[in-house]
Design a protein around this motif. Structure first.
Motif, PDB file in Angstrom:
ATOM      1  N   ASP A 210      75.930  92.142  13.672  1.00 46.50           N
ATOM      2  CA  ASP A 210      75.305  92.360  12.353  1.00 46.50           C
ATOM      3  C   ASP A 210      74.197  93.399  12.516  1.00 46.50           C
ATOM      4  OD1 ASP A 210      76.884  90.444  11.242  1.00 46.50           O
ATOM      5  OD2 ASP A 210      75.413  88.826  11.498  1.00 46.50           O
ATOM      6  N   PRO A 211      73.870  94.112  11.424  1.00 49.85           N
ATOM      7  CA  PRO A 211      72.788  95.102  11.545  1.00 49.85           C
ATOM      8  C   PRO A 211      71.481  94.447  12.008  1.00 49.85           C
ATOM      9  CG  PRO A 211      73.964  95.366   9.456  1.00 49.85           C
ATOM     10  CD  PRO A 211      74.498  94.121  10.093  1.00 49.85           C
ATOM     11  N   ILE A 212      70.809  95.105  12.922  1.00 48.88           N
ATOM     12  CA  ILE A 212      69.536  94.606  13.452  1.00 48.88           C
ATOM     13  C   ILE A 212      68.414  95.147  12.560  1.00 48.88           C
ATOM     14  CG2 ILE A 212      67.993  94.757  15.458  1.00 48.88           C
ATOM     15  CD1 ILE A 212      70.724  95.092  17.084  1.00 48.88           C
ATOM     16  N   PRO A 213      67.475  94.288  12.132  1.00 47.55           N
ATOM     17  CA  PRO A 213      66.406  94.765  11.244  1.00 47.55           C
ATOM     18  C   PRO A 213      65.633  95.939  11.872  1.00 47.55           C
ATOM     19  CG  PRO A 213      66.315  92.373  11.471  1.00 47.55           C
ATOM     20  CD  PRO A 213      67.346  92.848  12.444  1.00 47.55           C
ATOM     21  N   GLU A 214      65.308  96.920  11.029  1.00 48.05           N
ATOM     22  CA  GLU A 214      64.571  98.092  11.511  1.00 48.05           C
ATOM     23  C   GLU A 214      63.064  97.839  11.399  1.00 48.05           C
ATOM     24  OE1 GLU A 214      65.896 101.271   9.013  1.00 48.05           O
ATOM     25  OE2 GLU A 214      67.885 101.369   9.945  1.00 48.05           O
ATOM     26  N   PRO A 215      62.281  98.396  12.319  1.00 46.50           N
ATOM     27  CA  PRO A 215      60.825  98.319  12.137  1.00 46.50           C
ATOM     28  C   PRO A 215      60.398  99.223  10.982  1.00 46.50           C
ATOM     29  CG  PRO A 215      61.355  99.677  14.041  1.00 46.50           C
ATOM     30  CD  PRO A 215      62.652  99.121  13.532  1.00 46.50           C
ATOM     31  N   LEU A 216      59.247  98.922  10.393  1.00 43.44           N
ATOM     32  CA  LEU A 216      58.839  99.641   9.179  1.00 43.44           C
ATOM     33  C   LEU A 216      58.575 101.126   9.427  1.00 43.44           C
ATOM     34  CD1 LEU A 216      55.458 100.093   9.205  1.00 43.44           C
ATOM     35  CD2 LEU A 216      55.582  97.607   9.081  1.00 43.44           C
ATOM     36  N   ASN A 217      58.273 101.490  10.667  1.00 38.19           N
ATOM     37  CA  ASN A 217      57.950 102.897  10.942  1.00 38.19           C
ATOM     38  C   ASN A 217      59.012 103.579  11.820  1.00 38.19           C
ATOM     39  OD1 ASN A 217      57.282 101.396  13.165  1.00 38.19           O
ATOM     40  ND2 ASN A 217      55.160 102.072  13.282  1.00 38.19           N
ATOM     41  N   LEU A 218      60.271 103.171  11.650  1.00 35.06           N
ATOM     42  CA  LEU A 218      61.357 103.805  12.422  1.00 35.06           C
ATOM     43  C   LEU A 218      61.480 105.291  12.084  1.00 35.06           C
ATOM     44  CD1 LEU A 218      63.801 103.519  14.371  1.00 35.06           C
ATOM     45  CD2 LEU A 218      65.188 102.859  12.399  1.00 35.06           C
ATOM     46  N   TYR A 219      61.188 105.627  10.816  1.00 39.92           N
ATOM     47  CA  TYR A 219      61.329 107.030  10.393  1.00 39.92           C
ATOM     48  C   TYR A 219      59.957 107.698  10.257  1.00 39.92           C
ATOM     49  CZ  TYR A 219      65.813 104.930   9.484  1.00 39.92           C
ATOM     50  OH  TYR A 219      66.990 104.231   9.641  1.00 39.92           O
ATOM     51  N   ASP A 220      59.100 107.395  11.194  1.00 43.59           N
ATOM     52  CA  ASP A 220      57.727 107.909  11.228  1.00 43.59           C
ATOM     53  C   ASP A 220      57.725 109.435  11.157  1.00 43.59           C
ATOM     54  OD1 ASP A 220      55.010 108.283  11.733  1.00 43.59           O
ATOM     55  OD2 ASP A 220      54.953 106.801  13.356  1.00 43.59           O
ATOM     56  N   ARG A 221      56.807 109.995  10.342  1.00 43.59           N
ATOM     57  CA  ARG A 221      56.665 111.456  10.254  1.00 43.59           C
ATOM     58  C   ARG A 221      55.445 111.965  11.040  1.00 43.59           C
ATOM     59  NH1 ARG A 221      61.323 111.059   9.070  1.00 43.59           N
ATOM     60  NH2 ARG A 221      62.232 111.401   7.016  1.00 43.59           N
ATOM     61  N   TYR A 222      54.726 111.057  11.678  1.00 46.53           N
ATOM     62  CA  TYR A 222      53.591 111.403  12.554  1.00 46.53           C
ATOM     63  C   TYR A 222      52.481 112.154  11.822  1.00 46.53           C
ATOM     64  CZ  TYR A 222      57.553 110.285  15.437  1.00 46.53           C
ATOM     65  OH  TYR A 222      58.661 109.672  15.944  1.00 46.53           O
ATOM     66  N   GLU A 223      52.328 111.864  10.530  1.00 46.61           N
ATOM     67  CA  GLU A 223      51.196 112.451   9.811  1.00 46.61           C
ATOM     68  C   GLU A 223      49.935 111.719  10.252  1.00 46.61           C
ATOM     69  OE1 GLU A 223      53.749 113.410   5.769  1.00 46.61           O
ATOM     70  OE2 GLU A 223      52.812 111.455   6.066  1.00 46.61           O
ATOM     71  N   HIS A 224      48.815 112.385  10.156  1.00 42.41           N
ATOM     72  CA  HIS A 224      47.502 111.797  10.462  1.00 42.41           C
ATOM     73  C   HIS A 224      47.400 111.352  11.915  1.00 42.41           C
ATOM     74  CE1 HIS A 224      47.306 111.734   6.129  1.00 42.41           C
ATOM     75  NE2 HIS A 224      48.308 110.874   6.074  1.00 42.41           N
ATOM     76  N   ARG A 225      48.177 111.971  12.782  1.00 38.19           N
ATOM     77  CA  ARG A 225      48.043 111.637  14.199  1.00 38.19           C
ATOM     78  C   ARG A 225      48.104 112.892  15.068  1.00 38.19           C
ATOM     79  NH1 ARG A 225      52.431 107.670  13.969  1.00 38.19           N
ATOM     80  NH2 ARG A 225      52.204 108.311  11.817  1.00 38.19           N
ATOM     81  N   SER A 226      48.081 112.664  16.382  1.00 39.66           N
ATOM     82  CA  SER A 226      48.000 113.779  17.327  1.00 39.66           C
ATOM     83  C   SER A 226      49.316 114.552  17.405  1.00 39.66           C
ATOM     84  CB  SER A 226      47.670 113.219  18.707  1.00 39.66           C
ATOM     85  OG  SER A 226      48.724 112.362  19.124  1.00 39.66           O
ATOM     86  N   GLN A 227      49.213 115.738  17.930  1.00 35.94           N
ATOM     87  CA  GLN A 227      50.397 116.494  18.332  1.00 35.94           C
ATOM     88  C   GLN A 227      51.156 115.729  19.414  1.00 35.94           C
ATOM     89  OE1 GLN A 227      51.829 119.650  17.452  1.00 35.94           O
ATOM     90  NE2 GLN A 227      50.700 118.979  15.651  1.00 35.94           N
ATOM     91  N   ALA A 228      50.400 115.003  20.231  1.00 33.55           N
ATOM     92  CA  ALA A 228      51.023 114.216  21.301  1.00 33.55           C
ATOM     93  C   ALA A 228      52.066 113.266  20.728  1.00 33.55           C
ATOM     94  CB  ALA A 228      49.956 113.432  22.057  1.00 33.55           C
ATOM     95  N   ALA A 229      51.703 112.601  19.629  1.00 36.87           N
ATOM     96  CA  ALA A 229      52.621 111.641  19.009  1.00 36.87           C
ATOM     97  C   ALA A 229      53.833 112.351  18.437  1.00 36.87           C
ATOM     98  CB  ALA A 229      51.899 110.863  17.907  1.00 36.87           C
TER      99      ALA A 229
END
Ligand code: CA
Length: 483
Positions: A210-229
């Motif tokens: 069965d589909p495994i639940p996705e975490p809320l930030n799976l499609y993170d756009r990395y706004e408001h964070r470092s270039q490292a992220a």
């Protein structure tokens, strides 16, 4: 009286104390590789159930805030054994060998009168020392294989037909059956699973259809964070291979659609590997029950670091972000540790050796930087317990494009400094990067989606945390990067 008894174990009276029957507990230390707390039901997993690992939590204490000081395999293992930070024990990267001549937990448990053994993953690029019995994964590179692993039993190498998680448990049980019953045992059962490339056995291959639940930030756009992220190459889908997928990459899938598909593929195999670990934890617990050893045996379940299970779109570890930093830690010892308890103190892998030595009636070794959290396990945390700790990851842009960084985490905040300079950990010279900072308010932003570094409201916090970082760095004997 309590103190006198413990001192007696630790000193020349150790043998007499043993003879008098006041024997310290057996210790069964089970450690998997890259098992995130988020994939353990005792920690509230949304994606799987781990009924056997949960038995340890039910009968003992769940540590909610256990962290590693350098989130990568070989270094964390060295920290656990030596009770020292990476810059002190010399194992800063995956490639650094442990100096086997150093004092460490195995040797000190031997000196405390324990019969010591390790089965499974060692991965410290030297032969084990301090263990009366050892049988460890060797090729390739100390990582070992999931299927038909090559292992070295006291220096003699051979192939073991079967699945690594079962075999490592078989070897652990074999040690327990043959143990010297006159002495307490200290057994480290170290699984390879669920390390990449997440190869399950046939028995568990049909799970998680069965589909495994996705975490809320799976499609993170990395706004408001470092270039490292944003620039790190540990992204689910894009930064995975057909070896990870165990099948060709589906043609035409890109971006979020690829990530969505790859997340399922990744998590199915990861969780199947975990299911085998859980079954095998059950085999060990059943043995202790059957042999009436459960009352006298401390059982520990942990992993060498955390792991991203799709949070921020990532797999792997290395970053000082929560999912990578946090280690699961469950400890059971009937009569000494309250059952079904939860503890929120900041404890570290650095503390494991001093804590186990404390239960063995021994002081921490000279030079060990961790502190015993035995009192916390017994339900009485000292007032002066740590409120912050120091972290450092050294492998600048190696493997998954994560820059070297150090930082401080308190109960509420986390300050990270990507100092942006190559350390030359590998032959090639990685690209230079501009230094950058991140600050997370974990109370308001537990998923670390917005760095508030540079926001005026947090200027005072930044100032305090920079002072704390400098204080901790000095205290642990590390030095700031001066590019
Ligand atoms: Ca690991």
């Amino acid at each position: 009286m309590e103190r006198l008894t413990r001192r007696a174990f630790g000193g020349v009276l150790g043998g007499a104390a043993l003879a008098a029957g006041r024997r310290p507990p057996n210790i069964l230390y089970i450690m998997s590789d890259d098992h995130a707390a988020n994939a353990i039901s005792a920690y509230g997993s949304r994606v799987n159930r781990t009924p056997n690992i949960d038995r340890i939590a039910r009968g003992g204490m769940r540590m909610e805030n256990c962290f590693c000081t350098n989130s990568i395999c070989t270094p964390s293992r060295a920290v656990i054994l030596t009770g020292q930070y990476s810059h002190i024990n010399g194992v800063k990267t995956l490639r650094d060998p442990l100096d086997a001549g150093r004092p460490h937990l195995g040797k000190m448990m031997q000196q405390a009168g324990y019969q010591t053994a390790i089965a499974g993953k060692w991965h410290l690029h030297c032969e084990p020392t301090g263990f009366d019995y050892w049988n460890v994964l060797t090729r390739p590179g100390g990582q070992g294989l999931y299927h038909n692993p090559v292992m070295s039993e006291m220096g003699s190498e051979k192939t073991y037909p079967g699945y690594a998680t079962d075999i490592i448990t078989d070897l652990s049980l074999e040690f327990l059956r043959r143990r010297d019953r006159k002495r307490p045992f200290f057994l480290m059962c170290h699984h390879k699973a669920p390390h990449r490339a997440w190869q399950p056995d046939a028995k568990h291959a049909g799970m998680y259809t069965d589909p495994i639940p996705e975490p809320l930030n799976l499609y993170d756009r990395y706004e408001h964070r470092s270039q490292a992220a944003a620039r790190a190459t540990l992204k689910i889908g894009d930064d995975m291979t057909e070896t990870d997928f165990k099948q060709p990459r589906p043609p035409g899938l890109t971006g979020d659609a690829l990530r969505k598909w790859a997340y399922q593929r990744y998590m199915q195999d990861y969780l199947r590997c975990v299911a085998s670990v859980d079954d095998n934890v059950g085999r060990l617990l059943d043995y202790l029950d059957r042999e009436k050893l459960s009352e006298d045996t401390m059982v520990i379940y942990t992993s060498d670091q955390g792991f991203f299970l799709g949070e921020h779109g990532y797999y792997d570890k290395r970053f000082m972000y929560e999912e990578s930093l946090r280690m699961p830690l469950l400890i059971r010892k009937p009569g000494q540790i309250p059952a079904g308890a939860v503890n929120r103190d900041l404890v570290l892998n650095l503390d494991f050796a001093p804590t186990l030595l404390d239960f063995a009636g021994r002081k921490a070794g000279p030079g060990m930087q961790g502190r015993s959290f035995r009192a916390a396990l017994e339900g009485r945390t000292p007032r002066d317990w740590r409120r912050s700790f120091y972290y450092r990851y050294w492998m600048h842009l190696a493997d998954h494009g994560v820059p070297a960084h150090y930082g401080v985490r308190t109960r509420r905040y986390k300050l990270i400094y990507y100092y942006g300079q190559p350390l030359g950990t590998s032959g090639s010279l990685p690209e230079p990067r501009a230094p950058e900072w991140e600050l997370f308010d974990l109370e308001k932003d537990p998923h670390e989606m917005r760095s508030v570094y540079g926001e005026p409201a947090y200027a005072g916090v930044v100032k305090e945390l920079k002072a704390e970082l400098a204080r901790l760095q000095k205290e642990v004997g590390d030095t700031p990067w001066e590019g």
